[in-house]
Design a protein around this motif. Structure first.
Motif, PDB file in Angstrom:
ATOM      1  N   ARG A  89      -1.448  -2.211  30.488  1.00  0.00           N
ATOM      2  CA  ARG A  89      -2.500  -2.739  29.604  1.00  0.00           C
ATOM      3  C   ARG A  89      -2.028  -4.022  28.939  1.00  0.00           C
ATOM      4  N   LEU A  90      -0.768  -3.992  28.401  1.00  0.00           N
ATOM      5  CA  LEU A  90      -0.193  -5.183  27.766  1.00  0.00           C
ATOM      6  C   LEU A  90      -0.208  -6.355  28.729  1.00  0.00           C
ATOM      7  N   TRP A  91       0.177  -6.092  29.973  1.00  0.00           N
ATOM      8  CA  TRP A  91       0.263  -7.142  30.979  1.00  0.00           C
ATOM      9  C   TRP A  91      -1.118  -7.663  31.357  1.00  0.00           C
ATOM     10  N   ASP A  92      -2.078  -6.754  31.479  1.00  0.00           N
ATOM     11  CA  ASP A  92      -3.445  -7.189  31.798  1.00  0.00           C
ATOM     12  C   ASP A  92      -3.950  -8.153  30.736  1.00  0.00           C
ATOM     13  N   GLU A  93      -3.698  -7.781  29.447  1.00  0.00           N
ATOM     14  CA  GLU A  93      -4.108  -8.654  28.342  1.00  0.00           C
ATOM     15  C   GLU A  93      -3.421 -10.007  28.480  1.00  0.00           C
ATOM     16  N   ARG A  94      -2.115  -9.949  28.814  1.00  0.00           N
ATOM     17  CA  ARG A  94      -1.328 -11.172  28.976  1.00  0.00           C
ATOM     18  C   ARG A  94      -1.940 -12.048  30.079  1.00  0.00           C
ATOM     19  N   PHE A  95      -2.280 -11.426  31.208  1.00  0.00           N
ATOM     20  CA  PHE A  95      -2.815 -12.214  32.314  1.00  0.00           C
ATOM     21  C   PHE A  95      -4.201 -12.773  31.974  1.00  0.00           C
ATOM     22  N   ASP A  96      -4.956 -12.021  31.189  1.00  0.00           N
ATOM     23  CA  ASP A  96      -6.254 -12.538  30.730  1.00  0.00           C
ATOM     24  C   ASP A  96      -6.047 -13.781  29.872  1.00  0.00           C
ATOM     25  N   ARG A  97      -5.061 -13.698  28.934  1.00  0.00           N
ATOM     26  CA  ARG A  97      -4.788 -14.846  28.064  1.00  0.00           C
ATOM     27  C   ARG A  97      -4.288 -16.026  28.897  1.00  0.00           C
ATOM     28  N   LEU A  98      -3.465 -15.690  29.922  1.00  0.00           N
ATOM     29  CA  LEU A  98      -2.912 -16.735  30.792  1.00  0.00           C
ATOM     30  C   LEU A  98      -4.035 -17.440  31.539  1.00  0.00           C
ATOM     31  N   ASP A  99      -5.000 -16.663  32.027  1.00  0.00           N
ATOM     32  CA  ASP A  99      -6.150 -17.251  32.721  1.00  0.00           C
ATOM     33  C   ASP A  99      -6.886 -18.229  31.791  1.00  0.00           C
TER      34      ASP A  99
ATOM     35  N   ASP B  20      12.069  -3.017  27.036  1.00  0.00           N
ATOM     36  CA  ASP B  20      11.676  -3.836  25.881  1.00  0.00           C
ATOM     37  C   ASP B  20      11.422  -5.285  26.305  1.00  0.00           C
ATOM     38  N   ILE B  21      12.261  -5.792  27.218  1.00  0.00           N
ATOM     39  CA  ILE B  21      12.076  -7.170  27.700  1.00  0.00           C
ATOM     40  C   ILE B  21      10.717  -7.300  28.387  1.00  0.00           C
ATOM     41  N   LEU B  22      10.354  -6.299  29.189  1.00  0.00           N
ATOM     42  CA  LEU B  22       9.057  -6.342  29.886  1.00  0.00           C
ATOM     43  C   LEU B  22       7.899  -6.337  28.894  1.00  0.00           C
ATOM     44  N   VAL B  23       8.045  -5.523  27.831  1.00  0.00           N
ATOM     45  CA  VAL B  23       7.006  -5.483  26.796  1.00  0.00           C
ATOM     46  C   VAL B  23       6.919  -6.852  26.115  1.00  0.00           C
ATOM     47  N   ARG B  24       8.085  -7.445  25.789  1.00  0.00           N
ATOM     48  CA  ARG B  24       8.134  -8.775  25.149  1.00  0.00           C
ATOM     49  C   ARG B  24       7.475  -9.833  26.041  1.00  0.00           C
ATOM     50  N   LEU B  25       7.715  -9.751  27.354  1.00  0.00           N
ATOM     51  CA  LEU B  25       7.127 -10.734  28.267  1.00  0.00           C
ATOM     52  C   LEU B  25       5.610 -10.580  28.365  1.00  0.00           C
ATOM     53  N   GLY B  26       5.107  -9.413  27.912  1.00  0.00           N
ATOM     54  CA  GLY B  26       3.663  -9.234  27.833  1.00  0.00           C
ATOM     55  C   GLY B  26       3.037 -10.206  26.834  1.00  0.00           C
ATOM     56  N   GLU B  27       3.859 -10.721  25.921  1.00  0.00           N
ATOM     57  CA  GLU B  27       3.362 -11.694  24.926  1.00  0.00           C
ATOM     58  C   GLU B  27       3.363 -13.124  25.481  1.00  0.00           C
ATOM     59  N   GLY B  28       4.107 -13.345  26.567  1.00  0.00           N
ATOM     60  CA  GLY B  28       4.144 -14.688  27.148  1.00  0.00           C
ATOM     61  C   GLY B  28       5.489 -15.040  27.743  1.00  0.00           C
ATOM     62  N   VAL B  29       5.516 -16.135  28.477  1.00  0.00           N
ATOM     63  CA  VAL B  29       6.738 -16.675  29.082  1.00  0.00           C
ATOM     64  C   VAL B  29       7.798 -16.866  27.994  1.00  0.00           C
TER      65      VAL B  29
END
Lengths: 124, 124
Positions: A89-99, B20-29
């Protein structure tokens, strides 16, 4: 510790034989001999895999007469699935923001392609 | 090989710092320094974790000017989640069958408790 248990579950899942054993146990309780049958590995090797699965809490091992049987335990798998769903879910949100960000960048790029110099040239 | 990749993904997830790193990367590069910031470990240790995540295909690492940044890659995580969902479904079916089996056993036990001897005694 919850985190440790989760690490153990993922570590237990990081081997194809152990994953196959878990799928096989989905069909029902089994002895070590039954579990070893489809694999080209020794009984002690299968026993070691079962020990890893047991320590991760993914199976419980019981003694029935002279046989030691393995049974599934659902809770730790659910916890691991929940964690992965959370990350997805976190990643999906991230990819949405990235788009959305890429759209902005694309627009900026288009705007920059019409630089003042270009404009002047066009004006000539 | 698909199985190998899946093993690498689960192995990469089997460490709390990497999760934790994967969760952090959910916020961005992020750069290595940014990723290392919340952890009481050295930059080289964080770099080693990033290498494991990269080999599992969970992140890609790029060079932006003098910084090396890490970005998420969604596909391998999706494959791992799909595998776990598959196993969860298999297990749910198994537990449903187990419940049905236990019901039958319970009934048999109740029937056995009324043994012929009991019946004779009751008949007396």
């Amino acid at each position: 510790m919850v985190t440790d248990q989760l690490s153990k579950v993922f570590s237990a899942l990081s081997d194809p034989t152990r994953r196959d054993i878990l799928v096989r146990l989905g069909e029902g309780v089994a002895t070590v001999t039954e579990l070893a049958e489809p694999f080209p590995i020794s009984l002690p090797a299968v026993s070691r895999h079962l020990k890893v699965l047991e320590q991760a809490g993914l199976i419980s091992r019981d003694r029935q007469a002279q046989w030691r049987t393995s049974t599934l335990r659902a809770e730790p798998l659910k916890e691991a699935t929940t964690w992965m769903d959370h990350l997805s879910r976190l990643w999906d949100e991230r990819f949405d923001r990235l788009d959305a960000h890429l759209e902005v960048m694309k627009k900026q790029l288009q705007d920059n392609q019409t630089t003042p110099e270009d404009k002047e040239e066009n004006d000539d």
